[in-house]
Motif scaffolding. Structure first.
Motif, PDB file in Angstrom:
ATOM      1  N   GLY A 165       0.776  -1.230   0.000  1.00 14.54           N
ATOM      2  CA  GLY A 165       0.000   0.000   0.000  1.00 14.54           C
ATOM      3  C   GLY A 165       0.804   1.274   0.000  1.00 14.54           C
ATOM      4  N   VAL A 166       2.131   1.175  -0.120  1.00 12.11           N
ATOM      5  CA  VAL A 166       2.984   2.367  -0.139  1.00 12.11           C
ATOM      6  C   VAL A 166       3.486   2.573  -1.566  1.00 12.11           C
ATOM      7  N   PRO A 167       3.181   3.709  -2.209  1.00  8.75           N
ATOM      8  CA  PRO A 167       3.600   3.942  -3.592  1.00  8.75           C
ATOM      9  C   PRO A 167       5.115   3.993  -3.752  1.00  8.75           C
ATOM     10  N   VAL A 168       5.554   3.637  -4.953  1.00 13.61           N
ATOM     11  CA  VAL A 168       6.975   3.711  -5.282  1.00 13.61           C
ATOM     12  C   VAL A 168       7.264   5.084  -5.881  1.00 13.61           C
ATOM     13  N   LEU A 169       8.296   5.723  -5.404  1.00 15.97           N
ATOM     14  CA  LEU A 169       8.726   7.005  -5.938  1.00 15.97           C
ATOM     15  C   LEU A 169       9.810   6.769  -6.984  1.00 15.97           C
ATOM     16  N   GLU A 170       9.562   7.279  -8.186  1.00 18.57           N
ATOM     17  CA  GLU A 170      10.536   7.175  -9.264  1.00 18.57           C
ATOM     18  C   GLU A 170      11.057   8.567  -9.593  1.00 18.57           C
ATOM     19  N   LEU A 171      12.341   8.773  -9.398  1.00 12.88           N
ATOM     20  CA  LEU A 171      12.985  10.038  -9.743  1.00 12.88           C
ATOM     21  C   LEU A 171      13.660   9.875 -11.097  1.00 12.88           C
ATOM     22  N   THR A 172      12.993  10.298 -12.159  1.00 12.23           N
ATOM     23  CA  THR A 172      13.549  10.216 -13.507  1.00 12.23           C
ATOM     24  C   THR A 172      14.061  11.597 -13.893  1.00 12.23           C
ATOM     25  N   ASP A 189      16.749  16.091  -2.851  1.00  5.91           N
ATOM     26  CA  ASP A 189      16.020  16.003  -1.578  1.00  5.91           C
ATOM     27  C   ASP A 189      14.755  16.856  -1.612  1.00  5.91           C
ATOM     28  N   ARG A 190      14.853  18.052  -2.189  1.00 10.57           N
ATOM     29  CA  ARG A 190      13.674  18.918  -2.285  1.00 10.57           C
ATOM     30  C   ARG A 190      12.631  18.273  -3.193  1.00 10.57           C
ATOM     31  N   LEU A 191      13.060  17.640  -4.272  1.00 10.68           N
ATOM     32  CA  LEU A 191      12.115  16.995  -5.180  1.00 10.68           C
ATOM     33  C   LEU A 191      11.432  15.802  -4.499  1.00 10.68           C
ATOM     34  N   VAL A 192      12.162  15.114  -3.656  1.00 12.56           N
ATOM     35  CA  VAL A 192      11.545  14.031  -2.884  1.00 12.56           C
ATOM     36  C   VAL A 192      10.476  14.598  -1.959  1.00 12.56           C
ATOM     37  N   ARG A 193      10.768  15.719  -1.310  1.00 16.94           N
ATOM     38  CA  ARG A 193       9.774  16.330  -0.417  1.00 16.94           C
ATOM     39  C   ARG A 193       8.544  16.801  -1.194  1.00 16.94           C
ATOM     40  N   GLU A 194       8.742  17.255  -2.436  1.00 16.14           N
ATOM     41  CA  GLU A 194       7.595  17.643  -3.261  1.00 16.14           C
ATOM     42  C   GLU A 194       6.722  16.429  -3.581  1.00 16.14           C
ATOM     43  N   ALA A 195       7.355  15.291  -3.846  1.00 16.74           N
ATOM     44  CA  ALA A 195       6.592  14.060  -4.099  1.00 16.74           C
ATOM     45  C   ALA A 195       5.799  13.665  -2.857  1.00 16.74           C
ATOM     46  N   VAL A 196       6.418  13.809  -1.699  1.00 19.60           N
ATOM     47  CA  VAL A 196       5.724  13.513  -0.444  1.00 19.60           C
ATOM     48  C   VAL A 196       4.554  14.466  -0.253  1.00 19.60           C
ATOM     49  N   ARG A 197       4.769  15.712  -0.588  1.00 22.91           N
ATOM     50  CA  ARG A 197       3.706  16.715  -0.487  1.00 22.91           C
ATOM     51  C   ARG A 197       2.515  16.347  -1.370  1.00 22.91           C
ATOM     52  N   GLU A 214       5.865   9.558 -10.014  1.00 21.56           N
ATOM     53  CA  GLU A 214       7.047   9.831 -10.841  1.00 21.56           C
ATOM     54  C   GLU A 214       7.349  11.330 -10.818  1.00 21.56           C
ATOM     55  N   VAL A 215       8.600  11.667 -10.569  1.00 19.20           N
ATOM     56  CA  VAL A 215       9.045  13.055 -10.543  1.00 19.20           C
ATOM     57  C   VAL A 215      10.100  13.243 -11.629  1.00 19.20           C
ATOM     58  N   ARG A 216       9.779  14.103 -12.598  1.00 18.39           N
ATOM     59  CA  ARG A 216      10.750  14.449 -13.645  1.00 18.39           C
ATOM     60  C   ARG A 216      11.429  15.785 -13.338  1.00 18.39           C
ATOM     61  N   SER A 217      10.684  16.671 -12.710  1.00 14.30           N
ATOM     62  CA  SER A 217      11.225  17.963 -12.308  1.00 14.30           C
ATOM     63  C   SER A 217      10.296  18.537 -11.242  1.00 14.30           C
ATOM     64  N   TRP A 233      -0.060  15.680 -12.411  1.00 18.01           N
ATOM     65  CA  TRP A 233      -0.311  16.547 -11.266  1.00 18.01           C
ATOM     66  C   TRP A 233       0.389  17.893 -11.391  1.00 18.01           C
ATOM     67  N   GLY A 234       1.521  17.924 -12.057  1.00 22.65           N
ATOM     68  CA  GLY A 234       2.301  19.158 -12.159  1.00 22.65           C
ATOM     69  C   GLY A 234       3.179  19.343 -10.938  1.00 22.65           C
ATOM     70  N   SER A 235       3.234  20.547 -10.395  1.00 25.28           N
ATOM     71  CA  SER A 235       4.027  20.807  -9.193  1.00 25.28           C
ATOM     72  C   SER A 235       3.219  20.440  -7.951  1.00 25.28           C
ATOM     73  N   GLY A 236       3.859  20.561  -6.796  1.00 17.13           N
ATOM     74  CA  GLY A 236       3.155  20.273  -5.551  1.00 17.13           C
ATOM     75  C   GLY A 236       2.301  21.419  -5.058  1.00 17.13           C
ATOM     76  N   GLU A 237       2.300  22.539  -5.774  1.00 21.51           N
ATOM     77  CA  GLU A 237       1.528  23.699  -5.348  1.00 21.51           C
ATOM     78  C   GLU A 237       0.037  23.506  -5.626  1.00 21.51           C
TER      79      GLU A 237
END
Length: 272
Positions: A165-172, A189-197, A214-217, A233-237
């Motif tokens: 039940g925990v999603p996989v984070l892919e940093l591409t 690290d900031r991009l990981v926090r955005e994915a968490v957000r 998935e996080v590309r930027s 989703w775009g950004s975390g904003e």
């Protein structure tokens, strides 16, 4: 006719040169029985104070004999006790609870917070709160293991099996073009926090269905659900607005396969 000083004048001179009147000291003002009472009280206080100090530091009545652990889930109580290094046998009053807390947080990163308390007359209590993974990152070159990431973006543990039940984070993240500029500006690290957000802002039904984030930027976060549907989703904003737009979009187009809420005021869906 000048004459000698009168007897009265000689008496006044004697009084002027005699100085201030004598005042008796404190002890002389106290009556004998009051003085005895003060001495007895002072001795009693010394005896009581000495007795308290002996009970706290010298006797066996208030020494550490047991260490209790609560709140441990993934960690075992034995692991927590070992990392805490509580000085069993030492006077309970002299145990450095701050040092125990620091050791636990340093040695066991899975612990998010810990409360160390004295339980008189013989115990030390360790109440721990473990970190909960909201995303996992597949570790490259580490035998297919996963790093768990909590709601603060902290990578706190490495596990062999992905938690259910925990999603996989892919940093591409590309090293060229706009993605490289995003990586240089924000850092991984900031991009990981955005994915968490983003994961924290998802609607409940979607959050339970997400398989991959998935996080590309910084501005390009997308989701893949367990049934193959995707969400841009775009950004975390503006996470709250995007969550509401996605919920409405999925209800309006239940057969769609692709959703885009990167601009929440103009969401879109496609595919069937």
């Amino acid at each position: 006719m000048a004459g000698g000083a009168t007897t009265a004048e000689r008496g006044e001179r004697q009084q002027d040169t005699s100085g201030p009147p004598h005042r008796p000291g404190l002890l002389s003002r106290l009556r004998p029985h009051r003085l005895r009472t003060v001495v007895i009280l002072a001795l009693a206080l010394l005896v009581v104070g000495g007795g308290v100090l002996w009970v706290l530091y010298g006797s066996r009545w208030t020494r550490v004999e047991r260490v209790s652990v609560s709140g441990a889930g993934v960690l075992t109580q034995a692991q927590v006790r070992e990392a805490a290094e509580v000085p069993v046998g030492e006077p309970l009053v002299s145990v450095d609870t701050d040092a125990i807390e620091s050791r636990l947080l340093r040695k066991l990163p899975r612990i998010d917070s810990v409360e160390v308390t004295r339980s008189w007359p013989h115990g030390i209590g360790l109440k721990v709160v473990e970190r909960t993974p909201v995303l996992i990152v597949e570790s490259t070159g580490n035998g297919g293991k996963y790093a768990e990431v909590d709601a603060k973006g902290v990578r706190f543990a490495t596990v062999s099996d992905a938690p259910k039940g925990v999603p996989v984070l892919e940093l591409t993240l590309s090293r060229t073009g706009s993605q490289a500029a995003s990586l240089r500006r924000f850092g991984s690290d900031r991009l990981v926090r955005e994915a968490v957000r983003v994961a924290g802002d998802l609607p409940g039904a979607v959050a339970r269905a997400v398989r991959t984030v998935e996080v590309r930027s910084y501005d390009s976060v997308s989701l893949e659900l367990g049934d193959g549907r995707t969400v841009v989703w775009g950004s975390g904003e503006k996470g709250g607005a995007k969550a509401r737009a996605l919920t409405a979009l999925m209800k309006a187009a239940p057969g769609a396969r692709h959703f885009d809420v990167s601009v929440p005021t103009a969401p879109a869906s496609s595919g069937s």
